[in-house]
Design an enzyme around this catalytic site. Sequence first.
Site, PDB file in Angstrom:
ATOM      1  N   GLU A 194       0.772  -1.131  -0.041  1.00  0.00           N
ATOM      2  CA  GLU A 194      -0.053   0.052  -0.076  1.00  0.00           C
ATOM      3  C   GLU A 194       0.851   1.290   0.094  1.00  0.00           C
ATOM      4  O   GLU A 194       0.351   2.528   0.610  1.00  0.00           O
ATOM      5  CB  GLU A 194      -0.914   0.015   1.058  1.00  0.00           C
ATOM      6  CG  GLU A 194      -1.981  -1.076   1.017  1.00  0.00           C
ATOM      7  CD  GLU A 194      -3.135  -1.323   2.168  1.00  0.00           C
ATOM      8  OE1 GLU A 194      -3.049  -0.231   3.248  1.00  0.00           O
ATOM      9  OE2 GLU A 194      -3.663  -2.213   2.220  1.00  0.00           O
TER      10      GLU A 194
ATOM     11  N   GLU B 271      -5.736  -8.123  -0.863  1.00  0.00           N
ATOM     12  CA  GLU B 271      -6.011  -7.682   0.325  1.00  0.00           C
ATOM     13  C   GLU B 271      -7.395  -7.283   0.520  1.00  0.00           C
ATOM     14  O   GLU B 271      -7.837  -6.365  -0.165  1.00  0.00           O
ATOM     15  CB  GLU B 271      -4.880  -6.847   1.123  1.00  0.00           C
ATOM     16  CG  GLU B 271      -5.308  -6.950   2.704  1.00  0.00           C
ATOM     17  CD  GLU B 271      -4.501  -5.979   3.459  1.00  0.00           C
ATOM     18  OE1 GLU B 271      -3.371  -5.797   3.281  1.00  0.00           O
ATOM     19  OE2 GLU B 271      -5.090  -5.077   4.467  1.00  0.00           O
TER      20      GLU B 271
END
Length: 671
Positions: free
Chosen positions: A181, A257
Amino acid sequence: LLYRMISFILLLCRFFTIAICVTDQYVLDDKVGLGRVFDGIGGLSGGGATSRLLVNYAEPYRSQILDYLFKPNFGASLHILKVEIGGDAQTTDGTEPSHMHYENDENFFRGYEWWLMKEAKKRNPNITLIGLPWAFPGWVGHGKNWPYDYPDITATYVVSWIIGAKQYHDLDINYVGIWNERNFDSKYIKLLRYTLDKSGLESVRIIASDNLWEPISLFMLLDQELRRAVDVIGAHYPGTTTVLEALKTQKKLWSSEDYSTFNNEVGGGCWARILNQNYVNGLMTATISWNLVASYYGELPFGRDGLMTAQEPWSGSYVVESPIWISAHTTQFTQPGWTYLQTVGHLAHGGSYVALTNGKGDLTVVIETMVYTQRTHDHSVCVRPPLPAFNVTSQNTTFQLKGSFASLAQLQVWRSRFNFKTQKPTFFEKLSPLKLSDGSFTLNLGEDEVYTLTSLTSGLKGSFPDPPPSAPFPTTYKDDFNVANPPFTEAPDFADQTGVFEYHINLTDPGPHVFTLRQVVTQRPVTWATDADQTISVIGNYKWENLTVSCDVFMETVKTGGVFIAARVDKGGQSVRNAKGLFYWIFSDGSYKVTNDLAGQAVLAEGPSGTRAFGWHTLTLSIKGQYATGLLNGYPLWKNAVVLGPKNGWAAIGTKSFELAQFDNFAVKAE
Ligand SMILES: *[C@@H]1O[C@H](CO)[C@@H](O)[C@H](O)[C@H]1NC(C)=O
Ligand SMILES: *[C@@H]1O[C@H](CO)[C@@H](O)[C@H](O)[C@H]1NC(C)=O
Ligand SMILES: *[C@@H]1O[C@H](CO)[C@@H](O)[C@H](O)[C@H]1NC(C)=O
Ligand SMILES: *[C@@H]1O[C@H](CO)[C@@H](O)[C@H](O)[C@H]1NC(C)=O
Ligand SMILES: *[C@@H]1O[C@H](CO)[C@@H](O)[C@H](O)[C@H]1NC(C)=O
């Protein structure tokens, strides 16, 4: 022609309420062409420290939990295990140790992810393994909070983890990611590919960029070499949809995710909906849950956001939550390598269906009718992203099997009913097989149901005798860290929130401190979250108010070093910088301090202590109501410091900065 007629009728039914529509028609056919290859359903351990407490469970409970997660035909029977490549930094619910704290250091036995991968592999030798860094030790960034200035160092560091996995644990890592991320760097990704190939790891595939679909997809379309380097586009929390650029790359699309939702029935509903709709809406062929198992103190951020709950190693209590059985609906009746049919989609009155085949005549259909937003109640809301509301109503559906499946005479039926109204859900029940007539079957689907219809006769709702009942952390707790051959590098129940606290052996120590616990991170890591400037490891019951904490401490930094013990510590995880509590510090410059915060700014008392580095001192901290008292080596040093808040929290140990320090004979006595 029949197919066209049915499609036409179906189309009409969507727009008009007509008599013929008492049952909706759906065709499942492999001869019209197949969809994408399925890559599996998985769980993510790490990001960060989400399996911390699991390793401290006693047998047989620990193995039972692992069976519910990984054993084929038993529970969640996961196809994929993704783990964090520890980077010594806070990554949401704690820190995970790096295999290279320092540049000249290598140790492949730290932490618990190696152990977890081996346990998963023991149960399912075919499990897909993925590694992804969230953070990196400070030396990788040469002191900058950025891993791409020296991309060759970062690539070599990540590849060394993969090599170590094979060399020390015989684990083949199948996929590796970039930086969770955070930004990617095309040059780094190409260099990672090159470094893998050069190391004989051509078979290890790259996932990028574990963030949004963009900009990685666009970069791949514009850069042939980057496109060759990346095998899978992994997006996080995609809300079941993808983007045109991602489709244009013709790469595998994964929700690498997802979930991150409290694991009650609504969480189970979220999981059911996204497992189907990630493919139906977004053509994603793998979905990975953050997190695998909620095995961290429940008061840390995102408590209980795992497929099941195992956060009480001291009692042995654990809970098999609904997402385990929702996973089973897909995982027990498919394998990576199966193929989705093209005939998948939405149901006319809400919900969705997918169908998969192994190409040998077997068929598995998974149907979900989870309500997302229906006026006052949400039954399948995920924490993110926000989704438009939709209604689901009970409906009669007829499925017509064609192609290789036309001659199937019966299907096994597994059903879950969330029953939100009665609050008496039933999960993963095996019903009597469904007889097919002319390859067709009709189901009356209610709201909030999940069905698996499959030609496979395997499948089991695994179970063990009930685990022990839930109990609070013991009020009397002691650890002298005297473990000659510890199974893990971390002491039980300590949850590092900044820094890494490891067992340490000092054979030259003449006295009682041969075995200690040592904080070993000496440089601020390339962080993912906002780690504190101090190191800290928490332990115990968050509800503790009145207690005595004591610990022997040993500073290893002359003049500028410091250590603390603490009580009522109210924050950890990503919020650790703002932790309040009662912190009792001694420093190697001969002074002490009592503060109301980890940052050391809110001073309640201070003065001389005579403390120095390279000598052992015993700190004792007692707190009752609003008053706290501190002893040094058994003698009063300060007393009646007034603590107005927080009212409760964990006990903790830590250091003033990223510095070496040791701890021994930790003890708590709580009321
Ligand atoms: C692993 O995969 C092989 C080949 O696909 C298969 O034959 C075997 O049954 C699988 N084993 C398990 C435990 O799923
Ligand atoms: C769902 O149904 C309710 C009641 O019939 C209606 O008011 C609402 O507009 C519907 N919502 C959607 C998104 O269709
Ligand atoms: C489904 O079919 C049954 C008869 O088999 C009928 O009673 C019921 O009303 C139908 N339900 C819907 C929603 O059409
Ligand atoms: C080991 O113990 C000796 C004796 O107490 C001490 O001088 C030394 O600093 C210790 N070293 C480490 C690394 O713990
Ligand atoms: C802690 O001690 C204070 C002061 O004696 C008391 O008022 C409070 O109830 C105690 N808290 C607990 C949980 O025992």
